[in-house]
Structures are given as structure tokens and as C-alpha cells.
Write an enzyme that holds these catalytic residues in place. Structure first.
Site, PDB file in Angstrom:
ATOM      1  N   ASP A  89     -34.386 184.530 -34.334  1.00  0.00           N
ATOM      2  CA  ASP A  89     -33.651 185.796 -34.546  1.00  0.00           C
ATOM      3  C   ASP A  89     -34.308 186.556 -35.691  1.00  0.00           C
ATOM      4  OD1 ASP A  89     -31.962 183.374 -35.933  1.00  0.00           O
ATOM      5  OD2 ASP A  89     -32.082 185.116 -37.236  1.00  0.00           O
ATOM      6  N   ILE A 103     -27.915 184.211 -42.201  1.00  0.00           N
ATOM      7  CA  ILE A 103     -28.165 185.593 -42.614  1.00  0.00           C
ATOM      8  C   ILE A 103     -28.237 186.504 -41.392  1.00  0.00           C
ATOM      9  CG2 ILE A 103     -29.731 187.152 -43.858  1.00  0.00           C
ATOM     10  CD1 ILE A 103     -28.355 185.090 -45.705  1.00  0.00           C
ATOM     11  N   MET A 129     -31.678 177.207 -43.356  1.00  0.00           N
ATOM     12  CA  MET A 129     -30.590 176.592 -44.125  1.00  0.00           C
ATOM     13  C   MET A 129     -30.868 175.156 -44.578  1.00  0.00           C
ATOM     14  SD  MET A 129     -27.448 178.211 -41.847  1.00  0.00           S
ATOM     15  CE  MET A 129     -26.148 177.569 -42.879  1.00  0.00           C
ATOM     16  N   GLU A 130     -32.091 174.659 -44.416  1.00  0.00           N
ATOM     17  CA  GLU A 130     -32.367 173.263 -44.790  1.00  0.00           C
ATOM     18  C   GLU A 130     -33.676 173.030 -45.533  1.00  0.00           C
ATOM     19  OE1 GLU A 130     -31.937 174.111 -41.458  1.00  0.00           O
ATOM     20  OE2 GLU A 130     -29.781 173.745 -41.352  1.00  0.00           O
ATOM     21  N   GLU A 172     -32.800 170.769 -31.798  1.00  0.00           N
ATOM     22  CA  GLU A 172     -34.131 170.740 -32.418  1.00  0.00           C
ATOM     23  C   GLU A 172     -34.840 169.399 -32.233  1.00  0.00           C
ATOM     24  OE1 GLU A 172     -33.493 174.144 -35.854  1.00  0.00           O
ATOM     25  OE2 GLU A 172     -32.799 172.122 -36.283  1.00  0.00           O
ATOM     26  N   GLY A 209     -34.661 182.489 -38.972  1.00  0.00           N
ATOM     27  CA  GLY A 209     -34.618 183.944 -38.853  1.00  0.00           C
ATOM     28  C   GLY A 209     -35.879 184.531 -39.471  1.00  0.00           C
TER      29      GLY A 209
END
Ligand code: SAH
Length: 230
Positions: free
Chosen positions: A196, A152, A172-173, A12, A78
């Protein structure tokens, strides 16, 4: 001005370092921070490693140790909102921790006593993003982003998060970065390009599109920095 640009994974921030080329590497607390001189500003670029704890440490270091006054996060996520396709951009209007659960005490999911469920991002930075999207003639969405320490990859989980938080994307952050920035009075912006659909194929899709989506997100943040840096 000192501006933080943060990601979670090396993929990233690689496109950022490739773009700015000339940077100084500073090691602090087992992480690497990359300092770039840009216009009259200093940029501090770093990836935290995945998850809320690592993101908290890095966001806090960027602000408290390096003195960053604004924070821009660039990464992948996601999709929960089915209109979001691979490579599409979304920024968080607000963020919640979907895995924080003290509902047994009668509180809603994600609720932090003295905090609440959602943390709002900077309207000023979000408006700059809207301007940049117009300049670049691309579409960017705004929505709620749900954060938790889980990748997920299930329709059931995804639907629960959609229903419970009205979220458009999952990662997640972001919410951890938001909590840090909010507590330390630092305007923040969380950008994600979709990697995704958080469904049963998510891990394959993530592996296939991580690099290309991370690049889309980083490219947009680079255009934003041009307007944010003073
Ligand atoms: N493949 C990596 C782990 C990636 S974890 C490895 O094996 O090392 C997923 C990362 O991408 C996190 O930083 C998270 O913020 C983001 N992300 C993308 N899609 C996600 C999804 N469906 N659920 C949760 N996080 C997702």
C-alpha cells in the site's frame, strides 16, 4: 548453520511453508515455530503477530531459544518513497522507531539513550540480496525503513515520517527485530514488498495486495536462503 526466517502475519510465512513442505512444528510461548532441514542448515520459520512487542519476542526466541545465527525477515510494508509501487521490493539499510518520542529532553525523534536513532542491518546479507536480484533479473531497492505500532494511512503522517527519518517504507516490526539482533550480535536482513502507499486508501490496498506482495517477498527470501545456508 541455523537460520531464522520471520514474518509478522501468517500470510507472510505461508508461502515459505508451502515451498519447503517438509517441516516440524514446535510450539513455544504461544507461538508456532517451523523447523526445516535444508542443505546442511536448519531453518526456523515463524510469524510473530503484528507490532514491535510481538516482533521482539519472536526474534529473541529465534536467537536465544532456537540458536539462530542469522535472521531474515520477510513481509509487506507501506511505501513512503513514491517510486515504490505495489509488489516492489525494498530491503532496509537501517531502521528507526518512528513512534519513540523523548524529544522533550532535546533528543531527536526515535532516539534511544545509549542506542541512537538508527539500527543498521547486515551489509553482508544486503550484498547477497543485491546478487540475488541480479541473478533473478529483478529490481530491489535499499532504503531506511521506519517502524511503529501504528498502521499508517495518512499523507500527513507519511510526509512527517519521510521528513523526520528520510525513510522509504513504513511497517510495524522491522526496527524491533533490528534492535534485538543488534543486541545479540546476530546479522539480520529486513525485506518488504509494498502492499500500500500508506495513504487514505492504504487499508483497502493492504487487504487487496497482502497475499500477492507477501508472496513476492517470500519468494525472494527463498532465493537468498539458497546462498546464505551453509
Ligand atoms: N489487517 C490486519 C492488520 C495489518 S497491520 C488485521 O486486521 O489483522 C499491517 C501489517 O503490515 C504490519 O505487520 C506492518 O508491518 C505491515 N504494513 C503494511 N502497510 C503498512 C502501513 N501502511 N503502515 C504500517 N504497517 C504496514
Amino acid at each position: 548453520m541455523k537460520i531464522a526466517i520471520m514474518g509478522a502475519m501468517v500470510e507472510e510465512i505461508e508461502p515459505l511453508l508451502e515451498n519447503f513442505k517438509d517441516y516440524e512444528e514446535i510450539v513455544y510461548g504461544k507461538n508456532r515455530y517451523y523447523k526445516v532441514l535444508y542443505k546442511n542448515s536448519e531453518l526456523y520459520i515463524a510469524y510473530s503477530k503484528i507490532g514491535k512487542v510481538n516482533a521482539t519476542l519472536t526474534a529473541s526466541t529465534l536467537i536465544q531459544h532456537f540458536g539462530c545465527e542469522k535472521l531474515l525477515f520477510s513481509g509487506v510494508a507501506g511505501a513512503i518513497d513514491s517510486s515504490l509501487k505495489i509488489g516492489d521490493l525494498i530491503y532496509a539499510s537501517s531502521l528507526a522507531q518512528h513512534d519513540l518520542d523523548i524529544t522533550i529532553f532535546g533528543h531527536p525523534h526515535g532516539y534511544v539513550p545509549e542506542g541512537g536513532v538508527f539500527t543498521n542491518s547486515s551489509k553482508e546479507l544486503n550484498n547477497i540480496a543485491k546478487e540475488v536480484a541480479i541473478d533473478l533479473k529483478i529490481t530491489i531497492k535499499e532504503g531506511i525503513v521506519a517502524t511503529g505500532d501504528q498502521f499508517i494511512a495518512s499523507n500527513e503522517k507519511k510526509e512527517w515520517i519521510a521528513k523526520t527519518f528520510n525513510a522509504s517504507a513504513i511497517e510495524m516490526e522491522g526496527a524491533a527485530v533490528g534492535v534485538v539482533c543488534d543486541a545479540l550480535n546476530t546479522p539480520f536482513f529486513i525485506l518488504r514488498a509494498i502492499s500500500d502507499a500508506a495513504d487514505m486508501d492504504a487499508s483497502f490496498s493492504f487487504d487487496e495486495f497482502l497475499k500477492s506482495s507477501a508472496k513476492v517477498s517470500a519468494g525472494f527470501v527463498i532465493s537468498m536462503v539458497n546462498k546464505v545456508a551453509k
